[in-house]
Design a protein around this motif. Structure first.
Motif, PDB file in Angstrom:
ATOM      1  N   HIS A   1       0.822  -1.215   0.000  1.00 12.63           N
ATOM      2  CA  HIS A   1       0.000   0.000   0.000  1.00 12.63           C
ATOM      3  C   HIS A   1       0.856   1.264   0.000  1.00 12.63           C
ATOM      4  N   ARG A   2       1.957   1.266   0.753  1.00 13.28           N
ATOM      5  CA  ARG A   2       2.798   2.461   0.869  1.00 13.28           C
ATOM      6  C   ARG A   2       3.867   2.461  -0.224  1.00 13.28           C
ATOM      7  N   THR A   3       3.420   2.463  -1.467  1.00 12.99           N
ATOM      8  CA  THR A   3       4.316   2.517  -2.619  1.00 12.99           C
ATOM      9  C   THR A   3       3.865   3.638  -3.550  1.00 12.99           C
ATOM     10  N   GLN A   4       4.748   4.027  -4.464  1.00 14.90           N
ATOM     11  CA  GLN A   4       4.451   5.161  -5.334  1.00 14.90           C
ATOM     12  C   GLN A   4       3.395   4.849  -6.387  1.00 14.90           C
ATOM     13  N   GLU A   5       3.028   3.579  -6.538  1.00 22.53           N
ATOM     14  CA  GLU A   5       1.912   3.240  -7.441  1.00 22.53           C
ATOM     15  C   GLU A   5       0.562   3.598  -6.827  1.00 22.53           C
ATOM     16  N   ARG A   6       0.530   3.851  -5.523  1.00 21.61           N
ATOM     17  CA  ARG A   6      -0.638   4.327  -4.794  1.00 21.61           C
ATOM     18  C   ARG A   6      -1.874   3.451  -4.997  1.00 21.61           C
ATOM     19  N   PRO A   7      -1.801   2.179  -4.646  1.00 20.44           N
ATOM     20  CA  PRO A   7      -3.005   1.345  -4.748  1.00 20.44           C
ATOM     21  C   PRO A   7      -4.082   1.839  -3.789  1.00 20.44           C
ATOM     22  N   SER A   8      -5.339   1.618  -4.161  1.00 18.00           N
ATOM     23  CA  SER A   8      -6.456   2.035  -3.321  1.00 18.00           C
ATOM     24  C   SER A   8      -6.571   1.090  -2.128  1.00 18.00           C
ATOM     25  N   PRO A   9      -7.301   1.487  -1.074  1.00 25.42           N
ATOM     26  CA  PRO A   9      -7.508   0.579   0.062  1.00 25.42           C
ATOM     27  C   PRO A   9      -8.140  -0.740  -0.353  1.00 25.42           C
ATOM     28  N   ALA A  10      -9.063  -0.701  -1.342  1.00 25.32           N
ATOM     29  CA  ALA A  10      -9.697  -1.945  -1.792  1.00 25.32           C
ATOM     30  C   ALA A  10      -8.684  -2.866  -2.462  1.00 25.32           C
ATOM     31  N   GLN A  11      -7.782  -2.295  -3.275  1.00 31.31           N
ATOM     32  CA  GLN A  11      -6.755  -3.113  -3.922  1.00 31.31           C
ATOM     33  C   GLN A  11      -5.799  -3.700  -2.885  1.00 31.31           C
ATOM     34  N   SER A  12      -5.439  -2.900  -1.895  1.00 31.04           N
ATOM     35  CA  SER A  12      -4.541  -3.397  -0.850  1.00 31.04           C
ATOM     36  C   SER A  12      -5.221  -4.482  -0.018  1.00 31.04           C
TER      37      SER A  12
ATOM     38  N   MET B   1      -4.548   4.293  11.597  1.00 30.82           N
ATOM     39  CA  MET B   1      -3.641   4.272  12.735  1.00 30.82           C
ATOM     40  C   MET B   1      -2.191   4.528  12.325  1.00 30.82           C
ATOM     41  N   CYS B   2      -1.901   4.421  11.034  1.00 29.36           N
ATOM     42  CA  CYS B   2      -0.536   4.674  10.555  1.00 29.36           C
ATOM     43  C   CYS B   2      -0.223   6.162  10.644  1.00 29.36           C
ATOM     44  N   GLU B   3       1.048   6.515  10.720  1.00 31.54           N
ATOM     45  CA  GLU B   3       1.463   7.914  10.669  1.00 31.54           C
ATOM     46  C   GLU B   3       1.218   8.419   9.243  1.00 31.54           C
ATOM     47  N   GLN B   4       0.277   9.346   9.117  1.00 27.75           N
ATOM     48  CA  GLN B   4      -0.196   9.745   7.804  1.00 27.75           C
ATOM     49  C   GLN B   4       0.885  10.431   6.970  1.00 27.75           C
ATOM     50  N   ARG B   5       1.790  11.179   7.604  1.00 28.47           N
ATOM     51  CA  ARG B   5       2.838  11.857   6.834  1.00 28.47           C
ATOM     52  C   ARG B   5       3.789  10.850   6.208  1.00 28.47           C
ATOM     53  N   GLU B   6       4.180   9.838   6.970  1.00 23.54           N
ATOM     54  CA  GLU B   6       5.063   8.807   6.423  1.00 23.54           C
ATOM     55  C   GLU B   6       4.346   7.999   5.349  1.00 23.54           C
ATOM     56  N   LEU B   7       3.058   7.756   5.544  1.00 22.59           N
ATOM     57  CA  LEU B   7       2.281   7.031   4.543  1.00 22.59           C
ATOM     58  C   LEU B   7       2.229   7.807   3.235  1.00 22.59           C
ATOM     59  N   SER B   8       2.021   9.126   3.321  1.00 18.54           N
ATOM     60  CA  SER B   8       1.962   9.956   2.111  1.00 18.54           C
ATOM     61  C   SER B   8       3.320  10.025   1.427  1.00 18.54           C
ATOM     62  N   ARG B   9       4.385  10.151   2.200  1.00 18.25           N
ATOM     63  CA  ARG B   9       5.723  10.211   1.609  1.00 18.25           C
ATOM     64  C   ARG B   9       6.060   8.908   0.892  1.00 18.25           C
ATOM     65  N   GLY B  10       5.703   7.785   1.500  1.00 20.95           N
ATOM     66  CA  GLY B  10       5.971   6.505   0.869  1.00 20.95           C
ATOM     67  C   GLY B  10       5.204   6.318  -0.420  1.00 20.95           C
ATOM     68  N   ARG B  11       4.028   6.952  -0.522  1.00 19.05           N
ATOM     69  CA  ARG B  11       3.216   6.858  -1.729  1.00 19.05           C
ATOM     70  C   ARG B  11       3.561   7.957  -2.731  1.00 19.05           C
ATOM     71  N   GLY B  12       4.643   8.716  -2.483  1.00 21.52           N
ATOM     72  CA  GLY B  12       5.096   9.739  -3.416  1.00 21.52           C
ATOM     73  C   GLY B  12       4.276  11.007  -3.397  1.00 21.52           C
ATOM     74  N   GLN B  13       3.462  11.208  -2.373  1.00 19.96           N
ATOM     75  CA  GLN B  13       2.610  12.401  -2.276  1.00 19.96           C
ATOM     76  C   GLN B  13       3.314  13.429  -1.388  1.00 19.96           C
ATOM     77  N   ILE B  14       4.330  14.074  -1.959  1.00 26.18           N
ATOM     78  CA  ILE B  14       5.189  14.974  -1.181  1.00 26.18           C
ATOM     79  C   ILE B  14       4.419  16.195  -0.692  1.00 26.18           C
ATOM     80  N   ARG B  15       3.602  16.792  -1.561  1.00 25.17           N
ATOM     81  CA  ARG B  15       2.862  17.983  -1.147  1.00 25.17           C
ATOM     82  C   ARG B  15       1.899  17.669  -0.006  1.00 25.17           C
ATOM     83  N   ARG B  16       1.239  16.523  -0.107  1.00 29.48           N
ATOM     84  CA  ARG B  16       0.322  16.142   0.964  1.00 29.48           C
ATOM     85  C   ARG B  16       1.086  15.913   2.261  1.00 29.48           C
ATOM     86  N   SER B  17       2.251  15.290   2.171  1.00 28.44           N
ATOM     87  CA  SER B  17       3.028  15.037   3.388  1.00 28.44           C
ATOM     88  C   SER B  17       3.492  16.342   4.024  1.00 28.44           C
TER      89      SER B  17
END
Length: 656
Positions: free
Chosen positions: A163-174, A201-217
């Motif tokens: 899930h925490r990859t730059q391909e950004r799969p949706s929660p349903a795909q994960s 429950m995950c740290e949302q900033r780290e989750l966004s960074r792992g998914r390549g969403q730098i602005r969101r992080s």
């Protein structure tokens, strides 16, 4: 069953003989009698020992099996609280009807609950008479996982590696990936709701960074409360520019001529607007320099010319200037000037708007005020809808500049600021200088030579000095002060001609400024042909394009000046058709000419700076019909144009 006659329905102990109470030790007592207004005689229910205690020491009696506990106020849910009130109403209904099994069954039917449930409510409420004891509390195991350790580990692995990859799969795909891995391991698959809960429950900033969403992080990061070092006036100044959301009109014909640009400098410590510059000129070194010059200079003379009178104590050299990464701020010239005046020029990181929060917020505040004016363009076409900005425009540039001064100096500086504990910026600025109210005290560095400051911030270039003087953009300049430097060689390399530093105000290229390397002073160098008219750099570019359109690929100074006079003649004849212009629109030439006339002109005229007496004033041609070039400082006079009219400079062009 229905005990509690010794209590009111609010949980307050009823003080009367025979009532059951307790003390802090948890023992049960019976009230014997009241001795005074604040003392009571009580008797232990088992040992029959009596003693007098204060009313404030009495407590409600809790049964031995009472496992209830208060709910913290911050955890009280409105929906659950209303349900608790409904339960209390049902219990009160039973009390009103006198109790008994028949009454309980009747009330249970009315409230659509089982009699056993109502009995439980009565038991809970009778312990203290408090509504909070009927409040449905959260489960003791709430928030605790019931999954096996293997299932939890597998779910964490899916989140981390899938899930925490730059391909950004949706929660349903994960979740489908989780289901696949669980089946391979022979484990039951957690539900989709459980998986979504683990994602939250995950740290949302780290989750966004792992998914390549730098602005969101970046938006999920806690910003610092203030900029380092901005703890006294002029310690830290932020500067930025924007196009103003309003259409302005020509002061003479009242025809819309476009939107101006504004460059603003704000003091981070006090939020005071320490300087600004507004004109139709596009952003560049000139606007940036004039804005900083305005921030550094004393404001009394400027306010007198503008026709306003406010308490505006801002002046001095800022310690740090925080600028955007735009090219107009990144030039070597601006960096060099800041170094000379001991100003630390810093740049905000690209695509990091939070680093310019103060100036960005202030720009937004200005634009929101301007959106209430006639002729506003709003923030975008969606907000503007069907509003006719050009048709509603009424402000000329000078009038708008006066209105803006009233807004900034009179309103904003004296208005309570939420970021300053509702204290006006002007008061905070003064307190920061004097050290009142425990605020840090700074020191101001005043620049005495304002003309030198003005010239330092003008765009610069280097040229060699030849026998004819200096050539810049096919225009020749000459003066006796250049004589001793003709043919000078580079001291570090005698094989090369020496390059000298020059400055030029793009709004009037009739004069350039030569910095003498020996005296370190600027000297004005006028046209070599003094009869040439004043013009701006944007007008010069327009003339060259006009000649190119006419098929003249090779041009010289004489051709440029002749073409410029031809264009002025056309423009002057068109301007005479005022009635026709009012019924239609400006031509591009007419609009550009009006913009240039309306924009602020060079404040310091073509005269020597530093030691004006060391060099005679350059000769100026006699003005025709007494006309003079408009300007803040009343600089040189304009030369004659066709038909004996004074030549007026064109404005800059939009398609630069």
């Amino acid at each position: 069953m229905l005990i509690g006659a010794n209590r009111t329905m609010t949980g307050v102990v009823e003080i009367r003989p025979g009532a059951l109470v307790s003390l802090a030790d948890g023992e049960a007592y019976i009230i014997v009698k009241l001795r005074t207004a604040d003392m009571v005689l009580i008797e232990h229910r088992e040992s029959f020992k009596r003693k007098s205690v204060a009313l404030a020491d009495l407590r409600p009696v809790a049964s031995a099996d009472d496992d209830s506990h208060d709910v913290p106020p911050e955890q009280v849910n409105d929906e659950r609280w209303e349900a608790a009130r409904d339960k209390a109403t049902a219990v009160e209904r039973v009390f009103e009807l006198g109790g008994g099994e028949a009454v309980v069954k009747k009330v249970a039917e009315e409230f659509e609950v089982h009699p056993s449930t109502l009995y439980r409510w009565i038991d809970n409420f009778s312990r203290s008479g408090r509504v909070i004891d009927l409040y449905r509390k959260s489960r003791n195991d709430a928030g605790k996982t019931r999954l096996s350790m293997r299932a939890e580990a597998l779910m964490r692995s899916v989140i981390r590696t899938f899930h925490r990859t730059q391909e950004r799969p949706s929660p349903a795909q994960s979740h489908r990936e989780l289901d696949r891995r669980c089946k391979l391991k022979g484990l039951p698959t957690p539900s989709m709701d459980t998986f979504r809960g683990r994602l939250l429950m995950c740290e949302q900033r780290e989750l966004s960074r792992g998914r390549g969403q730098i602005r969101r992080s970046n938006k999920q990061r806690l910003n610092k409360a203030s900029l380092e070092g901005g703890n006294f006036p002029y310690a830290f100044v932020q500067i930025d520019h924007t196009r103003v959301d309003i259409q302005l009109v020509d002061g003479e014909y009242r025809i819309p001529i476009g939107r101006p640009w504004i460059t603003v400098a704000i003091d981070v410590f006090s939020r005071m607007c320490v300087g600004y510059y507004i004109s139709f000129d596009p952003p560049g070194m000139l606007g940036t320099g004039l804005c900083l010059t305005h921030a550094i200079r004393n404001k009394q003379e400027w306010m007198a010319k503008l026709g306003v009178d406010y308490d505006y104590p801002c002046q001095g050299l800022p310690r740090v200037v925080h600028a955007d990464n735009a090219k107009e701020f990144r030039g070597n010239s601006l960096q060099a000037v800041c170094d000379v005046h001991h100003i630390d020029l810093r740049f905000r990181k690209k695509r990091k708007p939070q680093h310019g929060a103060y100036i960005e917020r202030y720009m937004g505040t200005l634009m929101s005020e301007i959106h209430a004016l006639p002729g506003t363009t709003f923030s975008n076409v969606v907000e503007r809808e069907e509003y006719d900005s050009e048709g509603k425009a009424v402000f000329s540039l000078p009038a708008f500049e006066r209105w803006l001064a009233h807004l900034i100096l009179g309103d904003y500086h004296n208005r309570p600021h939420s970021g300053l504990n509702d204290t006006p910026p002007l008061i905070v600025f003064k307190r920061g200088l004097t050290g009142e109210s425990g605020l840090p005290t700074g020191s101001l560095r005043i620049e005495a030579d304002e003309r030198r400051l003005y010239l330092d911030f003008l765009p610069q270039f280097e040229r060699t000095i030849q026998q004819y003087g200096v050539q810049v953009d096919d225009i020749h300049y000459s003066h006796d002060v250049l004589r001793r430097w003709v043919g000078a060689r580079d001291p570090s390399n005698p094989r090369r001609a020496r390059q000298f530093l020059f400055k030029r105000d793009p709004r009037d290229i009739a004069v350039i400024y030569f910095k003498d390397p020996e005296t370190d002073q600027y000297y004005p160098i006028p046209y070599r042909t003094l009869s040439n008219p004043h013009m701006s750099i944007w007008e010069l570019d327009r003339v060259k394009r006009y000649l190119k359109e006419m098929g003249r690929s090779e041009v010289d100074e004489q051709t440029i000046m002749a073409a410029r006079n031809d264009m002025v003649a056309v423009r002057e004849s068109e301007s005479a058709l005022t009635a026709a212009v009012k019924r239609g629109r400006y031509t591009r030439d007419q609009r550009d000419a009006v913009r240039r006339r309306e924009s602020p002109q060079p404040e310091f005229g073509p005269q020597a700076v530093g030691h004006p007496g060391d060099l005679p004033e350059p000769a100026s041609p006699t003005p025709a019909d007494g006309d003079a070039t408009p300007g803040l400082g009343g600089a040189g006079a304009s030369t004659s144009a066709p038909a004996g009219r004074a030549a007026k400079p064109f404005d800059e062009i939009e398609d630069y």
